[in-house]
Write an enzyme that holds these catalytic residues in place. Structure first.
Site, PDB file in Angstrom:
ATOM      1  N   SER A   1       0.699  -1.253  -0.074  1.00  0.00           N
ATOM      2  CA  SER A   1      -0.059   0.307  -0.019  1.00  0.00           C
ATOM      3  C   SER A   1       0.805   1.195   0.085  1.00  0.00           C
ATOM      4  O   SER A   1       2.063   1.092  -0.236  1.00  0.00           O
ATOM      5  CB  SER A   1      -0.990   0.095   1.273  1.00  0.00           C
ATOM      6  OG  SER A   1      -1.997   0.899   0.999  1.00  0.00           O
TER       7      SER A   1
ATOM      8  N   LYS B   1      -0.435   7.527   0.312  1.00  0.00           N
ATOM      9  CA  LYS B   1      -1.521   8.233  -0.226  1.00  0.00           C
ATOM     10  C   LYS B   1      -2.814   7.573   0.046  1.00  0.00           C
ATOM     11  O   LYS B   1      -3.901   8.208  -0.274  1.00  0.00           O
ATOM     12  CB  LYS B   1      -1.303   8.220  -1.739  1.00  0.00           C
ATOM     13  CG  LYS B   1      -0.143   9.158  -2.109  1.00  0.00           C
ATOM     14  CD  LYS B   1       0.523   9.085  -3.675  1.00  0.00           C
ATOM     15  CE  LYS B   1       1.492  10.062  -3.918  1.00  0.00           C
ATOM     16  NZ  LYS B   1       2.809   9.286  -3.322  1.00  0.00           N
TER      17      LYS B   1
END
Length: 625
Positions: free
Chosen positions: A406, A409
């Protein structure tokens, strides 16, 4: 073939010189009548033994394996020992066959052999050096300051002199050891410590600085670079001490100082045993395996002896290049390269059913923020439903671990890409709740230095083209991590996974992008805003001034690894989540782009799409004015 040719020339030369030394000594020491009887009589009977002994001792002491263009005191010592041992053996032999000569003759033989054998080698070295000097005159040379007058610095100095084609002419050295100040190293003056760099650069008209300090810490290396970059010189460095092999410096290892050096981050300490326990002997699938992070994860996994490693990617060129690289480095690795998309559920089902991966690293994603703003449906198809496809396949075929890559953001996202990654994180946590056999986790980190499409390659290209370097905003900051560091910590986090965690990597201090641009310009030997202009282009759609690594309500827990933290899972309603995902799928099927932000907002309440549109409208108004 060339080496064998050189050895044969040396052997033939030694045969002639050994016999010449004996005859000259006999001529100088013995009466002419005795010399004539030796020459015409038994000399030819003993010459074979004398010659064989000389060749044998020279071989034993390495006189035929040394590179005489690099001859030094060590090689001279070998010649002395070889000649002495050979002379003693010949002395014993001659006495045994009752052919005794005056002691002066033996001494003369020893001295002439030493002169001939050493002289032939060092004459060759001198001739090569002379030719190099003539060659150097025809090459444009840059005056170079070497920082570090230790062993590595001396080796680098000698290498640069031997390789004039590099165009680097050492003129002065700097070292922080007071004992070396104003002393000369191979004819080059040690000007002083780091505070004398500016003076040395001016006095010797230095154009490049080469940092030869392979043993210093990353932090100290960073401090030295900070000082050197203020000189306006181009900076190069010798990397870590592992680059020094057998005391030799490979000239190819000398590289330009890069932005990673300025981060000053120490190497990651891994628990190799823990990682090995969940990777060794396992069948591992890496989606997006040809990408920046995916490929590095594959490289790291290769060292932990997996049963099989599968690279899954839609872009065959990167996957093929990685396949060639891994096959060369790990010839025994059972490697499979599979082309396909995470959107293709049928393809995924076939792969999971055929190969039964036990560990899955999911790195496949669309990541470019501005592009995903223009193509939001593609971001959702890939990042959300592609993740669901892989995660469900892992559940059906009972993989042991599933690790999602991941991004920061995903925290309070202001863009479609970040929002889709946040949904992917929620998917993983939901899957973990409803899976008995598979541990689902996510690993979140910031920007990766040098990754495809990141600011570093863009800035370098702009500098190479003479500028301008474009920065979106003077105050924009980002967290950065090296590709290797991020990938290693992903593997470590996977070893810690119990299921449902979002691991957050310690990214260190945030970096101002403007400072990054200025540093790269300086490292390239230019002055910001003089040689290379910096222009501000304004924030792009969905872009933040700063990124966050944690949603406020998540909380934070420490782990046994100081660079890895765990966020506390947020409680979501599974039923509501599934319903909202169905709406999202319906919206992208209709290609109803305008409805996407509202649907995402219901899934990700922290999605700040309103603020994003305000910024876009404000920008348009300014352009109209």
């Amino acid at each position: 073939m060339q080496a064998l040719k050189r050895q044969l020339i040396l052997i033939i030369s030694d045969i002639l010189l050994t016999n010449l030394a004996f005859l000259l000594s006999a001529l100088l020491i013995l009466p002419i009548q005795q010399f004539t009887s030796v020459l015409l009589g038994y000399f030819w009977e003993i010459a074979l033994f004398i010659t064989m002994v000389r060749i044998l001792t020279n071989y034993i002491f390495g006189l035929y394996s040394s590179l005489w263009r690099y001859a030094s005191i060590d090689e001279l010592f070998k010649v002395i020992v070889s000649v002495t041992v050979g002379s003693v053996m010949n002395f014993v032999f001659l006495h045994l066959i009752r052919q005794s000569y005056p002691f002066a003759m033996y001494a003369s033989i020893w001295m002439l052999n030493l002169f001939f054998i050493a002289g032939s080698r060092f004459t060759y070295r001198a001739l090569r050096k002379s030719l190099h000097k003539k060659y150097k005159k025809n090459i444009q040379q840059k005056n170079v300051l070497i920082y570090g007058a230790g062993d590595a610095g001396v080796l680098v100095l000698n290498e640069l002199r031997r390789h004039p084609e590099m165009g680097m002419h050492p003129v002065v050295m700097i070292d922080d050891d007071p004992a070396k100040y104003k002393r000369k190293v191979n004819g080059i003056l040690v000007f002083g410590a780091r505070d004398k760099i500016q003076d040395a650069v001016k006095k010797y008209q230095v154009e490049e600085i080469l940092i030869a300090l392979p043993s210093v810490t990353k932090q100290e290396h960073k401090q030295i670079i900070e000082i050197c970059k203020g000189t306006g010189c181009k900076l190069k460095t010798l990397p870590g001490v592992y680059e020094l092999i057998n005391g030799k410096v490979d000239i190819k290892k000398i590289r330009e100082v890069n932005i990673e050096d300025l981060l000053g981050r120490e190497p990651v300490k891994l628990n190799s045993k823990e990682i090995s326990e969940y990777l060794k002997g396992e069948t591992i699938l890496v989606t997006g395996g040809g990408g920046t992070i995916g490929s590095e994860i594959c490289r790291q996994i290769s060292y932990f002896q997996p049963k099989k490693l599968m690279i899954f990617d839609i872009y065959e060129n990167n996957a093929y290049s990685l396949q060639l690289e891994l096959k060369k480095k790990h010839p025994d690795l059972d490697l499979e390269v599979l082309i396909g998309s995470v959107r293709d559920k049928g393809r995924l089902d076939f792969i999971f059913q055929t190969y039964r991966p036990t560990v899955v690293f999911h790195a496949a994603a669309h990541k470019h923020v501005p592009l995903m703003e223009d193509s939001p449906t593609e971001a959702i198809k890939n990042n959300v439903f592609g993740t669901i496809n892989v995660a469900e396949a892992a559940k059906i075929y009972q993989a042991k671990k599933f690790v999602l890559i991941s991004t920061d953001k995903a925290v309070n996202p202001t863009n479609i890409m970040g929002a889709t990654k946040r949904i992917a994180e929620i998917v993983i946590q939901m899957m973990d709740r409803h899976s008995k056999n598979t541990d689902y986790v996510a690993v979140r980190f910031g920007n990766v230095l040098g990754s495809n499409g990141s600011v570093i390659p863009i800035f370098k290209k702009q500098i190479a083209e003479g500028g301008p370097v474009t920065v979106t905003h003077p105050d924009i900051i980002r967290y950065f991590m090296t590709i290797t560091e991020a990938s290693q910590l992903v593997l470590q986090a996977g070893a810690m996974a119990k299921g449902g965690e979002i691991f957050i990597l310690d990214m260190g201090e945030p970096v101002k992008i403007l400072d990054l641009a200025k540093d790269l310009i300086k490292l390239s030997g230019f002055t910001p805003d003089e040689d290379i202009k910096i222009e501000f282009t304004g924030l792009r759609p969905g872009e933040k001034l700063y990124e966050e690594l944690l949603i406020a309500e998540e909380g934070l827990q420490a782990t046994k690894h100081k660079k890895i933290l765990i966020s506390k899972p947020i409680d979501y309603s599974y039923q509501e989540f599934v319903q909202e995902l169905a709406k999202l799928k319906e919206v992208i099927t209709k290609d109803a782009v305008q409805e996407i932000p509202k649907v995402i907002k219901k899934i990700v309440p922290t999605f700040q799409f309103d603020d994003r549109h305000k910024r876009q409208n404000s920008k348009k108004e300014k352009e109209e004015i």
